[in-house]
Scaffold this active site. Structure first.
Site, PDB file in Angstrom:
ATOM      1  N   ASP A   1      24.354  13.142 -15.058  1.00 53.19           N
ATOM      2  CA  ASP A   1      23.241  13.702 -15.827  1.00 53.19           C
ATOM      3  C   ASP A   1      22.097  13.826 -14.833  1.00 53.19           C
ATOM      4  O   ASP A   1      21.465  12.829 -14.477  1.00 53.19           O
ATOM      5  CB  ASP A   1      22.911  12.754 -16.991  1.00 53.19           C
ATOM      6  CG  ASP A   1      21.819  13.296 -17.914  1.00 53.19           C
ATOM      7  OD1 ASP A   1      21.079  14.212 -17.517  1.00 53.19           O
ATOM      8  OD2 ASP A   1      21.703  12.754 -19.036  1.00 53.19           O
TER       9      ASP A   1
ATOM     10  N   GLU B   1      25.897  18.748 -21.284  1.00 53.13           N
ATOM     11  CA  GLU B   1      24.522  19.121 -21.627  1.00 53.13           C
ATOM     12  C   GLU B   1      24.096  20.412 -20.948  1.00 53.13           C
ATOM     13  O   GLU B   1      24.239  20.569 -19.740  1.00 53.13           O
ATOM     14  CB  GLU B   1      23.561  18.007 -21.182  1.00 53.13           C
ATOM     15  CG  GLU B   1      22.091  18.352 -21.387  1.00 53.13           C
ATOM     16  CD  GLU B   1      21.160  17.201 -21.046  1.00 53.13           C
ATOM     17  OE1 GLU B   1      21.487  16.424 -20.121  1.00 53.13           O
ATOM     18  OE2 GLU B   1      20.108  17.094 -21.697  1.00 53.13           O
TER      19      GLU B   1
ATOM     20  N   ASP C   1      17.824  19.987 -17.084  1.00 48.28           N
ATOM     21  CA  ASP C   1      18.443  18.731 -17.529  1.00 48.28           C
ATOM     22  C   ASP C   1      19.886  19.074 -17.854  1.00 48.28           C
ATOM     23  O   ASP C   1      20.173  19.684 -18.884  1.00 48.28           O
ATOM     24  CB  ASP C   1      17.679  18.220 -18.759  1.00 48.28           C
ATOM     25  CG  ASP C   1      18.210  16.884 -19.268  1.00 48.28           C
ATOM     26  OD1 ASP C   1      19.147  16.343 -18.672  1.00 48.28           O
ATOM     27  OD2 ASP C   1      17.678  16.398 -20.293  1.00 48.28           O
TER      28      ASP C   1
ATOM     29  N   ASP D   1       0.807  -1.222   0.000  1.00 45.75           N
ATOM     30  CA  ASP D   1       0.000   0.000   0.000  1.00 45.75           C
ATOM     31  C   ASP D   1       0.844   1.278   0.000  1.00 45.75           C
ATOM     32  O   ASP D   1       0.393   2.340   0.414  1.00 45.75           O
ATOM     33  CB  ASP D   1      -1.021  -0.008   1.146  1.00 45.75           C
ATOM     34  CG  ASP D   1      -0.354  -0.206   2.485  1.00 45.75           C
ATOM     35  OD1 ASP D   1       0.891  -0.350   2.507  1.00 45.75           O
ATOM     36  OD2 ASP D   1      -1.058  -0.218   3.500  1.00 45.75           O
TER      37      ASP D   1
ATOM     38  N   HIS E   1      16.746  17.719 -27.353  1.00 45.71           N
ATOM     39  CA  HIS E   1      15.310  17.466 -27.222  1.00 45.71           C
ATOM     40  C   HIS E   1      14.700  18.720 -26.630  1.00 45.71           C
ATOM     41  O   HIS E   1      15.394  19.519 -25.991  1.00 45.71           O
ATOM     42  CB  HIS E   1      15.031  16.228 -26.359  1.00 45.71           C
ATOM     43  CG  HIS E   1      15.658  16.250 -24.982  1.00 45.71           C
ATOM     44  ND1 HIS E   1      15.150  16.965 -23.926  1.00 45.71           N
ATOM     45  CD2 HIS E   1      16.776  15.644 -24.507  1.00 45.71           C
ATOM     46  CE1 HIS E   1      15.916  16.780 -22.868  1.00 45.71           C
ATOM     47  NE2 HIS E   1      16.925  15.988 -23.184  1.00 45.71           N
TER      48      HIS E   1
ATOM     49  N   HIS F   1      23.491   9.110 -30.001  1.00 39.83           N
ATOM     50  CA  HIS F   1      22.193   9.727 -29.696  1.00 39.83           C
ATOM     51  C   HIS F   1      22.102  11.085 -30.386  1.00 39.83           C
ATOM     52  O   HIS F   1      23.067  11.577 -30.958  1.00 39.83           O
ATOM     53  CB  HIS F   1      21.977   9.853 -28.183  1.00 39.83           C
ATOM     54  CG  HIS F   1      23.052  10.598 -27.449  1.00 39.83           C
ATOM     55  ND1 HIS F   1      23.127  11.974 -27.411  1.00 39.83           N
ATOM     56  CD2 HIS F   1      24.109  10.150 -26.714  1.00 39.83           C
ATOM     57  CE1 HIS F   1      24.169  12.338 -26.675  1.00 39.83           C
ATOM     58  NE2 HIS F   1      24.793  11.255 -26.249  1.00 39.83           N
TER      59      HIS F   1
ATOM     60  N   TYR G   1      31.447   8.113 -26.458  1.00 37.07           N
ATOM     61  CA  TYR G   1      31.419   6.967 -25.539  1.00 37.07           C
ATOM     62  C   TYR G   1      32.308   5.848 -26.064  1.00 37.07           C
ATOM     63  O   TYR G   1      32.070   5.313 -27.140  1.00 37.07           O
ATOM     64  CB  TYR G   1      29.976   6.473 -25.385  1.00 37.07           C
ATOM     65  CG  TYR G   1      29.029   7.612 -25.063  1.00 37.07           C
ATOM     66  CD1 TYR G   1      28.835   8.037 -23.753  1.00 37.07           C
ATOM     67  CD2 TYR G   1      28.375   8.303 -26.088  1.00 37.07           C
ATOM     68  CE1 TYR G   1      28.004   9.106 -23.470  1.00 37.07           C
ATOM     69  CE2 TYR G   1      27.538   9.377 -25.812  1.00 37.07           C
ATOM     70  CZ  TYR G   1      27.361   9.776 -24.511  1.00 37.07           C
ATOM     71  OH  TYR G   1      26.538  10.843 -24.231  1.00 37.07           O
TER      72      TYR G   1
ATOM     73  N   HIS H   1      11.740  15.537 -21.486  1.00 38.12           N
ATOM     74  CA  HIS H   1      11.671  15.399 -22.944  1.00 38.12           C
ATOM     75  C   HIS H   1      10.321  15.982 -23.317  1.00 38.12           C
ATOM     76  O   HIS H   1       9.312  15.290 -23.310  1.00 38.12           O
ATOM     77  CB  HIS H   1      11.794  13.939 -23.377  1.00 38.12           C
ATOM     78  CG  HIS H   1      13.163  13.375 -23.109  1.00 38.12           C
ATOM     79  ND1 HIS H   1      13.540  12.106 -23.463  1.00 38.12           N
ATOM     80  CD2 HIS H   1      14.246  13.928 -22.523  1.00 38.12           C
ATOM     81  CE1 HIS H   1      14.807  11.901 -23.111  1.00 38.12           C
ATOM     82  NE2 HIS H   1      15.250  12.984 -22.528  1.00 38.12           N
TER      83      HIS H   1
ATOM     84  N   GLU I   1      23.399  18.525 -26.093  1.00 39.93           N
ATOM     85  CA  GLU I   1      24.088  17.514 -25.306  1.00 39.93           C
ATOM     86  C   GLU I   1      24.839  16.480 -26.140  1.00 39.93           C
ATOM     87  O   GLU I   1      24.512  15.299 -26.115  1.00 39.93           O
ATOM     88  CB  GLU I   1      23.098  16.804 -24.383  1.00 39.93           C
ATOM     89  CG  GLU I   1      21.813  16.328 -25.053  1.00 39.93           C
ATOM     90  CD  GLU I   1      20.918  15.548 -24.086  1.00 39.93           C
ATOM     91  OE1 GLU I   1      21.438  14.692 -23.370  1.00 39.93           O
ATOM     92  OE2 GLU I   1      19.704  15.825 -24.043  1.00 39.93           O
TER      93      GLU I   1
ATOM     94  N   HIS J   1      21.752   5.520 -20.299  1.00 44.73           N
ATOM     95  CA  HIS J   1      20.761   5.736 -19.233  1.00 44.73           C
ATOM     96  C   HIS J   1      21.087   4.922 -17.982  1.00 44.73           C
ATOM     97  O   HIS J   1      20.206   4.423 -17.297  1.00 44.73           O
ATOM     98  CB  HIS J   1      19.340   5.442 -19.742  1.00 44.73           C
ATOM     99  CG  HIS J   1      18.816   6.519 -20.645  1.00 44.73           C
ATOM    100  ND1 HIS J   1      17.662   6.403 -21.371  1.00 44.73           N
ATOM    101  CD2 HIS J   1      19.311   7.740 -20.942  1.00 44.73           C
ATOM    102  CE1 HIS J   1      17.467   7.513 -22.085  1.00 44.73           C
ATOM    103  NE2 HIS J   1      18.459   8.342 -21.839  1.00 44.73           N
TER     104      HIS J   1
ATOM    105  N   ARG K   1      29.660  13.363 -21.753  1.00 43.61           N
ATOM    106  CA  ARG K   1      28.531  14.119 -22.302  1.00 43.61           C
ATOM    107  C   ARG K   1      28.520  15.465 -21.589  1.00 43.61           C
ATOM    108  O   ARG K   1      28.803  15.542 -20.387  1.00 43.61           O
ATOM    109  CB  ARG K   1      27.208  13.368 -22.075  1.00 43.61           C
ATOM    110  CG  ARG K   1      25.985  14.097 -22.644  1.00 43.61           C
ATOM    111  CD  ARG K   1      24.751  13.194 -22.793  1.00 43.61           C
ATOM    112  NE  ARG K   1      24.245  12.646 -21.544  1.00 43.61           N
ATOM    113  CZ  ARG K   1      24.357  11.390 -21.163  1.00 43.61           C
ATOM    114  NH1 ARG K   1      24.981  10.513 -21.950  1.00 43.61           N
ATOM    115  NH2 ARG K   1      23.870  10.973 -20.014  1.00 43.61           N
TER     116      ARG K   1
END
Ligand SMILES: [Mn+2]
Length: 454
Positions: free
Chosen positions: A271, A422, A282, A51, A366, A362, A400, A373, A396, A254, A420
């Site tokens: 990130d 961003e 972001d 719950d 965005h 990538h 890699y 996003h 961004e 991610h 990265r």
């Protein structure tokens, strides 16, 4: 700790006023067909365990049009003969339930405090919504969020042919509300921009705090704790689960296990962004945990930074959504060619998905707003969107070099490096404004800050 490092985090900008929310409702009512009913169902609650529920986050459309942040709510806007009326269904006051889950806003209070013409109990939605539907020709409704609302809409559409034959009224078309709402939300108002700027400022302070607290061997979750502690300390919360990846973990786009130590000599990629009144930041930064880039790390970092600056320079009215991405790709491809990491031989070939795409897999941007996003079509009619003042997008680029990858033979020199960078960029009349500009990113700035408070 968490005080903002010279950034003023004390003044939360004003939330959108009732007037602004009303004007958004009026705009959407003018965009949809005449004799329409637009229905917005708030996000359902979701169970974490037994719950215990996950912390509740209202749907961005509900925040955008009503500023209502509680569950079990359904909002309707009708446009009949050019007249707009709004109606909000909410849980009624209930002492027993309020004792457990908190005070509710009554129907009268809701009508006074929120931009609505009428509030009704969610318990009466079946009959009231059915009668609203009877008076509407077009229904804008996204299915799948509420079984009850879906059933009432289905019943109304099934009844239609009979009803229309008799009276000439009744819903005939079911339309998707998302494209029309997305067009409105894509253009940010001054109020929204101020909130996003504040969200970026708290995000920047959090990144700076983590840089200052850093030491070799620090666990990824300890860095996450500093970042998210700073969000909470400043009246915010994360806008998406924080990614903190040291060494090879930074090459998982991610990654969010955040459970390894960041070892001496490794880069850490963070990130992480927060939200204020629903408006997201972001931000990604990548830096050496011990405060000093190795030669190889510095070469690749500077290349990603150069590509990011090239992409930001393309952020201006009249450029297309693809221009920053292409600018970033060009710099990265040329850099990897010069380093002998990809073979070209032409820049065109180096920019292909087979070559550059092996290390930069990538997109560069965005939209960002109430959703990280955010909504908005990137290529209407299959042509890249022309950027306009008031749009906000991320920039961004990254590179890699996952040592774990079985598909590519990576030189030991580069293996285990993921980078990265961003920022969140507002398109202005004359160019752009980097909302997350308070967050350091040059090699010199990073090296002077990292570990300074550890
Ligand atoms: Mn992003």
């Amino acid at each position: 700790m968490f005080e903002g490092h010279g950034l003023d985090l004390s003044q939360t900008p004003d939330h959108p006023t009732i007037d602004e929310l009303r004007s958004r409702q009026l705009k959407i009512a003018n965009v949809v067909e005449n004799d329409s009913l637009l229905i917005i169902v708030n996000n359902p609650e979701s169970i974490r365990s037994a719950d215990v529920e996950y912390p509740y986050r209202a749907s961005s459309d509900m925040l955008y049009f009503v500023g209502w942040s509680k569950p079990d709510a359904v909002f309707c806007i009708s446009n009949r003969g050019g007249e707009m009326k709004s109606l909000l269904f909410i849980p009624p006051r209930d002492t027993l339930k309020e004792t457990w889950t908190g005070l509710r806003i009554g129907l009268d209070e809701a009508t006074n405090q929120f931009p609505i013409d009428r509030a009704e109990s969610i318990e009466d939605i079946t009959d009231i919504l059915a009668s609203e539907l009877e008076k509407s020709t077009n229904v804008y409704h996204q299915r799948g969020l509420s079984d009850i609302v879906d059933r009432v809409v289905d019943d109304a559409l099934l009844e239609t042919s009979r009803m229309r034959q008799r009276t000439g009224f009744g819903p005939a078309n079911l339309c998707d509300p998302r494209p029309v709402i997305a067009e409105l939300r894509l253009m940010k108002s001054e109020t929204e921009i101020a909130l996003m700027r504040h969200s970026c400022r708290i995000g920047s302070a959090a990144h700076i705090e983590s840089m200052q607290q850093a030491f070799s061997g620090m666990a990824e979750y300890q860095i996450q704790a500093v970042i998210e502690g700073c969000f909470i300390h400043n009246g915010s919360q994360w806008s998406y689960p924080s990614i903190v990846g040291g060494g090879d973990n930074a090459t998982i786009l991610h990654y969010n296990e955040n459970n390894s130590p960041v070892n001496d000599g490794e880069l850490v990629l963070i990130d992480a962004g927060c939200e204020i009144a629903g408006y997201a930041s972001d931000i990604t930064r990548t830096w050496p945990i011990n405060g000093k880039f190795t030669e190889a790390q510095a070469i690749l970092y500077q290349l990603v930074l150069d590509s990011q600056m090239a992409a930001i320079s393309m952020c201006k009215p009249g450029a297309t959504f693809d221009d920053p991405h292409n600018a970033a790709k060009k710099v990265l491809a040329q850099g990897l060619l010069d380093l002998g990491i990809i073979s070209g031989p032409t820049l065109e070939e180096a920019m292909s998905s087979e070559q550059l795409g092996t290390y930069f897999m990538h997109r560069t941007s965005h939209w960002i707003g109430l959703d990280v996003h955010d909504v908005g079509v990137y290529a209407p009619d299959d042509t890249p969107r022309i950027l306009e003042s008031g749009m906000v997008l991320t920039i961004e680029p990254g590179l890699y070099f996952g040592a774990w990858r079985p598909d590519v033979d990576i030189d030991e020199k580069w293996a285990g490096i993921g980078i990265r960078i961003e920022d969140d960029v507002l398109i202005t009349e004359n160019g752009c404004d980097v909302l997350s500009d308070d967050c350091p990113k040059t090699i010199a700035d990073l090296e002077s800050i990292i570990g300074s408070a550890a």
